[in-house]
Design an enzyme around this catalytic site. Structure first.
Site, PDB file in Angstrom:
ATOM      1  N   GLY A 131       0.832  -1.197   0.000  1.00 39.86           N
ATOM      2  CA  GLY A 131       0.000   0.000   0.000  1.00 39.86           C
ATOM      3  C   GLY A 131       0.867   1.248   0.000  1.00 39.86           C
ATOM      4  O   GLY A 131       2.076   1.190  -0.267  1.00 39.86           O
ATOM      5  N   LYS A 183       2.615 -11.840  -7.167  1.00 40.16           N
ATOM      6  CA  LYS A 183       1.849 -10.749  -6.564  1.00 40.16           C
ATOM      7  C   LYS A 183       0.350 -11.034  -6.644  1.00 40.16           C
ATOM      8  O   LYS A 183      -0.414 -10.746  -5.713  1.00 40.16           O
ATOM      9  CB  LYS A 183       2.180  -9.418  -7.266  1.00 40.16           C
ATOM     10  CG  LYS A 183       1.308  -8.230  -6.852  1.00 40.16           C
ATOM     11  CD  LYS A 183       1.576  -7.810  -5.418  1.00 40.16           C
ATOM     12  CE  LYS A 183       0.551  -6.903  -4.772  1.00 40.16           C
ATOM     13  NZ  LYS A 183      -0.057  -5.851  -5.512  1.00 40.16           N
ATOM     14  N   HIS A 186      -0.405 -13.445  -4.014  1.00 40.88           N
ATOM     15  CA  HIS A 186      -0.376 -12.689  -2.756  1.00 40.88           C
ATOM     16  C   HIS A 186      -1.731 -12.024  -2.517  1.00 40.88           C
ATOM     17  O   HIS A 186      -2.296 -12.100  -1.427  1.00 40.88           O
ATOM     18  CB  HIS A 186       0.744 -11.635  -2.807  1.00 40.88           C
ATOM     19  CG  HIS A 186       0.617 -10.561  -1.755  1.00 40.88           C
ATOM     20  ND1 HIS A 186      -0.296  -9.521  -1.856  1.00 40.88           N
ATOM     21  CD2 HIS A 186       1.245 -10.385  -0.580  1.00 40.88           C
ATOM     22  CE1 HIS A 186      -0.200  -8.752  -0.783  1.00 40.88           C
ATOM     23  NE2 HIS A 186       0.717  -9.250   0.005  1.00 40.88           N
ATOM     24  N   ASN A 187      -2.254 -11.394  -3.546  1.00 44.79           N
ATOM     25  CA  ASN A 187      -3.536 -10.696  -3.385  1.00 44.79           C
ATOM     26  C   ASN A 187      -4.676 -11.672  -3.135  1.00 44.79           C
ATOM     27  O   ASN A 187      -5.570 -11.397  -2.348  1.00 44.79           O
ATOM     28  CB  ASN A 187      -3.830  -9.835  -4.608  1.00 44.79           C
ATOM     29  CG  ASN A 187      -2.988  -8.577  -4.629  1.00 44.79           C
ATOM     30  OD1 ASN A 187      -1.920  -8.537  -4.029  1.00 44.79           O
ATOM     31  ND2 ASN A 187      -3.457  -7.545  -5.302  1.00 44.79           N
TER      32      ASN A 187
END
Ligand code: 2AM
Length: 474
Positions: A131, A183, A186-187
């Site tokens: 973030g 990624k 990961h999400n």
């Protein structure tokens, strides 16, 4: 004036914060944004007095960079990335490096890698998680692309990434789209973690726990084996009171979840590869169902369920059981995610290293958690580990938790409280440990209507049989 070490295109908050992070590690940075006023505002504010130069002209931006140029693109995923690449191509030289640090779909990254390789331009697709705050203070970075391209950016990425026990949360993942794929998973796992926490909350709320009590529970859990960023922020959420109503703010927030699509991409890729990620799938569907707010409000008076919550458990007992259900389900979700990564690695030839991936996820990113140390150890101890559930540590937790886990799912079902991720995880666990699933009947059905044939348990594998089933008379 000396040339810049690093260039960044796209000055939304993530981009700005990454620039500030890179500069703070001693690098000179050039920046460019399509809308020039954004660059000017950044130079006058966050970048003021720092080793950062802004350009309104893309050519001047490119010329301000030391060669081989390192240019990171931080624009909206999709066509904008291609548009920026096309604008750069006439201005840069062979051997220069473009990095896409956005949330690109891995197949786009694969395509861009091949396209740019033909032109002699180096390309890295890097997943960046954490973030806005992570971008500024130290994100987890998951770069994919050729090793020699990675070496060019390694010093900068290692410097700016989060550190756990002195180790950078940034490692080369594999070729092509590997970084963006990791990624994406990961999400997906992040979706699963969040949904599992929401299901625990829903049970606690039904059982009459106050927000204050829940803040205390999640705070306590954050000091134990569930310690993680998401548990920590959940605890804090319960402490915030809405000024207008005096109620906990969480109870004033609309129960309609948004999503940008990475969870859905994960599910699509799993389906395509024949991977099972039922916990993540449940989480994605739970978000979709939550978005049908009007339909749910309309249906509520028509469809019956149990009324008063009944458990026969003390609050302390319920807390412990929900803890076990949450932890066990979380292990399942990661087991599924890691196996999906392995399947993708085989399919695309990435050579992903599970230990490295767990290691990178330990810090900086949204799913950062103590328990990733255990996952790292599990795969370092046995790189061929078939399923995380079979590692000694995780097996111990699952065996010790399974009775409470079942009780929580049963309790939720009896009381009409949806726990799609808890129950999907448990069904995966029970299916995986089942020597004989009912697919024998399924094979009989297939053979019945389509003569698909079947194997027998008492005959060698690969030998196929067919039964002349009785004709159906309608
Ligand atoms: P902007 O400020 O000019 O809109 C997030 O949207 C970031 O991506 C912003 O920096 C935005 O620039 C940039 N962006 C979006 N679409 C773009 C495009 N087609 N070309 C260049 N930058 C783009």
């Amino acid at each position: 004036m000396s040339k810049s070490d690093f260039g960044l295109i796209g000055l939304a908050v993530m981009g700005q914060n990454l620039v500030l992070n890179v500069e703070s590690r001693g690098f000179r940075v050039s920046v460019y944004n399509r809308t020039g006023s954004v660059t000017e505002a950044f130079l006058a504010d966050g970048a003021k007095g720092r080793n950062i130069e802004g350009h309104a002209d893309l050519k001047a931006f490119v010329e301000s960079l030391a060669t081989p140029r390192k240019i990171q693109i931080m624009v909206k995923a999709g066509g904008a990335v291609d548009a920026v690449i096309e604008q750069l191509l006439p201005l840069i030289d062979q051997g220069d490096l473009i990095i896409d640090g956005g949330n690109s779909l891995f197949t786009d990254t694969q395509r861009r890698s091949e396209y740019l390789e033909e032109k002699g331009i180096l390309f890295i697709g890097a997943g960046v998680s954490g973030g806005e705050e992570g971008a500024l203070k130290g994100p987890a970075i998951m770069p994919g692309g050729p090793m020699d391209s990675w070496k060019i950016i390694e010093p900068i990425f290692t410097a700016i990434s989060a550190k756990v026990n002195g180790e950078a949360c940034c490692r080369h993942m594999g070729a092509g789209g590997a970084g963006h794929y990791v990624k994406m998973i990961h999400n997906g796992i992040e979706y699963g973690d969040m949904q599992l926490i929401c299901e625990a909350y829903n049970l606690f709320k039904a059982a009459g726990f106050t927000a204050e009590e829940q803040a205390a529970i999640f705070d306590e859990w954050n000091r134990g084996d569930l310690e993680s960023y998401l548990i920590q922020i959940t605890s804090k959420i319960f402490t915030i009171i809405d000024e207008e109503t005096g109620e906990p703010i969480v109870e004033r927030i609309m129960d309609r979840a948004g999503q940008k699509g990475t969870g859905r991409w994960t599910v699509l890729s799993a389906t395509e590869m024949g991977s099972v990620i039922s916990t993540i799938n449940a989480a994605v569907e739970a978000r979709i169902l939550s978005s049908w707010k009007e339909d749910r409000v309309e249906a509520a008076p028509h469809l019956q369920g149990p009324t008063a919550f009944q458990s026969g458990l003390s609050k302390e007992e319920l807390k412990q059981k929900v803890h076990d259900a949450l932890f066990a389900s979380k292990i399942i979700s990661y087991a599924q995610g890691m196996n999906m990564l392995r399947a993708a690695s085989e399919q695309y030839g990435w050579g992903l290293n599970m230990g490295d991936i767990a290691s990178v996820w330990r810090g900086g990113c949204i799913i950062r958690a103590q328990f990733l140390n255990r996952i790292k150890e599990a795969y370092e101890g046995n790189p061929e580990l078939k399923n995380l559930m079979l590692d000694d540590y995780f097996k111990g937790i699952l065996n010790a938790s399974q009775a409470n886990w079942r009780e929580v799912v049963a309790l939720a079902v009896t009381n009409g409280i949806p726990v799609p991720a808890f129950s999907a995880s448990l069904a995966y666990y029970d299916s995986y440990r089942e020597e004989r699933l009912p697919a024998n009947l399924l094979q009989a059905q297939r053979d019945y209507f389509g003569a698909h044939t079947y194997e027998r348990i008492d005959k060698p594998v690969g030998e196929f049989f067919h039964t002349e089933w009785p004709e159906v008379i309608e």
